[in-house]
Design a protein around this motif. Structure first.
Motif, mmCIF file in Angstrom:
data_model
loop_
_atom_site.group_PDB
_atom_site.id
_atom_site.type_symbol
_atom_site.label_atom_id
_atom_site.label_comp_id
_atom_site.label_asym_id
_atom_site.label_seq_id
_atom_site.Cartn_x
_atom_site.Cartn_y
_atom_site.Cartn_z
ATOM 1 N N ALA A 1 0.828 -1.212 0.000
ATOM 2 C CA ALA A 1 0.000 0.000 0.000
ATOM 3 C C ALA A 1 0.862 1.260 0.000
ATOM 4 O O ALA A 1 0.588 2.209 -0.744
ATOM 5 C CB ALA A 1 -0.926 -0.014 1.214
ATOM 6 N N LEU A 2 1.915 1.274 0.812
ATOM 7 C CA LEU A 2 2.803 2.434 0.840
ATOM 8 C C LEU A 2 3.538 2.602 -0.479
ATOM 9 O O LEU A 2 3.759 3.728 -0.951
ATOM 10 C CB LEU A 2 3.792 2.303 1.989
ATOM 11 C CG LEU A 2 3.203 2.445 3.395
ATOM 12 C CD1 LEU A 2 4.248 2.087 4.447
ATOM 13 C CD2 LEU A 2 2.684 3.859 3.630
ATOM 14 N N SER A 3 3.922 1.496 -1.091
ATOM 15 C CA SER A 3 4.593 1.568 -2.392
ATOM 16 C C SER A 3 3.688 2.210 -3.435
ATOM 17 O O SER A 3 4.125 3.068 -4.224
ATOM 18 C CB SER A 3 5.001 0.168 -2.853
ATOM 19 O OG SER A 3 5.939 -0.407 -1.970
ATOM 20 N N CYS B 1 0.151 13.841 -0.139
ATOM 21 C CA CYS B 1 -0.535 13.881 -1.426
ATOM 22 C C CYS B 1 -1.977 14.301 -1.179
ATOM 23 O O CYS B 1 -2.358 14.594 -0.040
ATOM 24 C CB CYS B 1 -0.473 12.514 -2.120
ATOM 25 S SG CYS B 1 -1.249 11.180 -1.199
ATOM 26 N N GLU B 2 -2.776 14.315 -2.226
ATOM 27 C CA GLU B 2 -4.149 14.792 -2.108
ATOM 28 C C GLU B 2 -4.980 13.947 -1.137
ATOM 29 O O GLU B 2 -5.935 14.455 -0.534
ATOM 30 C CB GLU B 2 -4.824 14.806 -3.486
ATOM 31 C CG GLU B 2 -4.313 15.885 -4.418
ATOM 32 C CD GLU B 2 -3.011 15.492 -5.122
ATOM 33 O OE1 GLU B 2 -2.479 14.389 -4.816
ATOM 34 O OE2 GLU B 2 -2.539 16.266 -5.963
ATOM 35 N N ARG C 1 -6.840 2.826 -1.674
ATOM 36 C CA ARG C 1 -8.062 3.268 -2.367
ATOM 37 C C ARG C 1 -8.138 4.780 -2.506
ATOM 38 O O ARG C 1 -9.016 5.303 -3.182
ATOM 39 C CB ARG C 1 -9.296 2.772 -1.614
ATOM 40 C CG ARG C 1 -9.593 1.287 -1.791
ATOM 41 C CD ARG C 1 -10.749 0.855 -0.905
ATOM 42 N NE ARG C 1 -11.143 -0.531 -1.154
ATOM 43 C CZ ARG C 1 -11.961 -1.223 -0.376
ATOM 44 N NH1 ARG C 1 -12.488 -0.646 0.716
ATOM 45 N NH2 ARG C 1 -12.269 -2.469 -0.667
ATOM 46 N N GLY C 2 -7.231 5.484 -1.850
ATOM 47 C CA GLY C 2 -7.235 6.941 -1.927
ATOM 48 C C GLY C 2 -8.250 7.602 -1.026
ATOM 49 O O GLY C 2 -8.625 8.756 -1.247
ATOM 50 N N LYS D 1 2.553 6.977 -6.865
ATOM 51 C CA LYS D 1 1.675 7.964 -7.503
ATOM 52 C C LYS D 1 2.342 9.321 -7.636
ATOM 53 O O LYS D 1 1.956 10.136 -8.473
ATOM 54 C CB LYS D 1 0.381 8.113 -6.696
ATOM 55 C CG LYS D 1 -0.583 6.948 -6.810
ATOM 56 C CD LYS D 1 -1.845 7.230 -6.011
ATOM 57 C CE LYS D 1 -2.838 6.088 -6.115
ATOM 58 N NZ LYS D 1 -4.073 6.354 -5.319
ATOM 59 N N LYS D 2 3.350 9.569 -6.816
ATOM 60 C CA LYS D 2 4.049 10.850 -6.859
ATOM 61 C C LYS D 2 5.214 10.847 -7.846
ATOM 62 O O LYS D 2 5.952 11.815 -7.945
ATOM 63 C CB LYS D 2 4.551 11.204 -5.460
ATOM 64 C CG LYS D 2 3.439 11.252 -4.418
ATOM 65 C CD LYS D 2 3.916 11.793 -3.091
ATOM 66 C CE LYS D 2 4.236 13.261 -3.200
ATOM 67 N NZ LYS D 2 4.616 13.861 -1.902
#
Length: 350
Positions: A35-37, A181-182, A156-157, A42-43
Motif C-alpha cells: 500500500a505504501l509503495s 498527497c491529495e 483506495r485513496g 503515484k508521486k
C-alpha cells in the motif's frame, strides 16, 4: 468569520512536491508495504518493493499485483518488486512485522534516511521499533509514521491523515514530504516515543475491542473499554517519555478508533474470533496475517510491571491471548475491581 464555502486565504495553494525524493526502497511486501509503495509511486518516485525471497519478488513482478496480501491493485511500472537491493536510495521504508525489524535492519546502508512504519514492541525486550533499529544501525537518520492508516483505505485513496515523528526536525519534514498527497495529510512531531507507543498499544486494545464484540456486548462496553484503555496507553507512554497530548492525537486516539472499530483491522478480527470462542491458534490461522497485538501485549505488560504501573486491561487481554483467562471471566474481573476516581493521564491508573 468565514463565509460559507470559503476557506482561509492560502488554504487552496497547497502543493505536494517530493523533497528531492526520487527513489524509495520499501522493505516488506505485505499488504502495508505494498500500500505504501502504491501511494509513493503515484508521486512519480521509483519504488523498490523488497519481498522476502527471490521467488516472491518474481511472482509479484509477473502478476504486477500482490495477490496474496493486496489483490486487485495493479503495480505501476515505477514499482519494481525485488529481493536484491539497490546500492542507494533517497529514503528507506521499513514495513515488515515488528519481530522482523531487527532481522532486516542490517540491510540498511550507513547514514541513510529511514522511515519506520512497523507498529509494535519487540516481545523479548519491550523496545520500540526505532530503538531496535538504532541498536542495529546507529548511524541512520530515522523517523516513524503512525496514525489511523488502514492499508486498504490508503491504497483506495480514501482521505486520511497520519503523523511522522523524528528527533531531527529536517528528517521529519523530509519523510512527511515524501508521503504527502491529495489523499494523505501528514503532520509532524518530535515525540518519537509517544507516537510509537500509541501505534503499538492500540493494537492490543483493538484485540480487546474485538473480544467485546465477539462476546456480543454493546457499544457501551466497547466505548468504556477503549476509554480506559486509552488512559492506560497514556500512563504507560508518558512513563516512558511520551507526551500526553500525543495520545490525544492521530497516533493515539485516532489510530485506536480506526483499529478498534474496523473489520479491516487484523487485531480487531483476531479479538472478535477469541470472543466468539476460538483459541488463539485458531484465530491466528483464520486471520492469516501477522497480528501485532499478540507480541505487543506481552511486551506492554512487561513494561508496565517494570515501571510499577497497573494496567488491568492490557494485562487481561494478554492473559486471554495466552489462554490463561477466559474472555467472560476477564470481564467479571474487570467489573468487580474496587471503585476509585477516574483520574487524569499521568495519575495512577489503578
Amino acid at each position: 468569520m468565514l463565509r460559507r464555502g470559503i476557506l482561509p486565504k492560502g488554504t487552496l495553494a497547497v502543493r505536494y512536491p517530493n523533497p528531492a525524493v526520487e527513489s524509495v526502497v520499501v522493505l516488506g511486501a505485505g499488504s502495508w508495504g505494498t500500500a505504501l509503495s502504491l501511494l509513493i509511486a503515484k508521486k512519480g518516485c521509483k519504488v523498490f518493493l523488497r519481498a522476502r525471497s527471490e521467488e516472491a519478488a518474481a511472482r509479484l513482478d509477473a502478476a504486477r499485483e500482490n495477490r496474496d496480501y493486496l489483490p486487485g491493485f495493479h503495480l505501476p511500472e515505477n514499482v519494481e518488486p525485488c529481493y536484491a537491493l539497490p546500492r542507494a536510495a533517497d529514503l528507506w521504508l521499513v514495513a515488515v512485522p515488528s519481530d522482523a525489524v531487527r532481522e532486516v535492519a542490517p540491510l540498511l546502508p550507513d547514514e541513510c534516511r529511514v522511515l519506520m512504519t512497523a507498529k509494535g514492541l519487540e516481545r523479548s525486550t519491550g523496545l520500540t521499533m526505532t530503538q531496535v533499529l538504532l541498536e542495529e544501525r546507529p548511524s541512520v537518520h530515522v523517523a516513524v509514521m503512525s496514525g489511523p492508516n488502514l492499508g486498504l483505505e490508503i491504497v483506495r485513496g480514501v482521505p486520511t491523515a497520519t503523523v511522522v515523528a523524528s528527533e531531527e526536525e529536517r528528517m521529519a519534514e523530509y519523510a512527511a514530504g515524501a508521503l504527502r498527497c491529495e489523499s494523505l495529510r501528514v503532520y509532524t512531531s518530535a515525540d518519537v516515543m509517544g507516537v510509537q507507543m500509541g501505534g503499538a498499544l492500540k493494537n492490543v486494545l483493538a484485540v480487546g475491542a474485538g473480544i467485546s464484540d465477539g462476546l456480543g456486548f454493546g457499544d457501551n462496553t466497547k466505548a468504556s473499554m477503549l476509554a480506559r484503555g486509552l488512559h492506560e496507553m497514556a500512563v504507560l507512554g508518558t512513563a516512558l517519555g511520551g507526551r500526553v497530548e500525543t495520545f490525544m492525537g492521530l497516533s493515539g486516539v485516532g489510530d485506536l478508533f480506526a483499529t478498534a472499530a474496523s473489520p479491516l483491522s487484523r487485531n480487531y478480527r483476531f479479538g472478535r474470533l477469541l470472543g466468539e470462542g476460538r483459541t488463539t491458534e485458531e484465530a491466528l490461522k483464520a486471520v492469516g496475517q501477522v497480528v501485532e497485538g499478540v507480541p505487543t501485549a506481552e511486551a506492554a505488560v512487561g513494561l508496565a510491571e517494570k515501571h510499577g504501573i497497573e494496567a488491568p486491561l492490557l494485562t487481561v487481554i494478554h492473559q486471554i491471548v495466552q489462554g490463561r483467562l477466559a474472555p467472560r471471566e476477564a470481564v467479571s474481573l474487570l467489573m468487580s475491581r474496587a471503585p476509585r476516581s477516574e483520574g487524569l493521564c499521568g495519575e495512577s491508573s489503578r
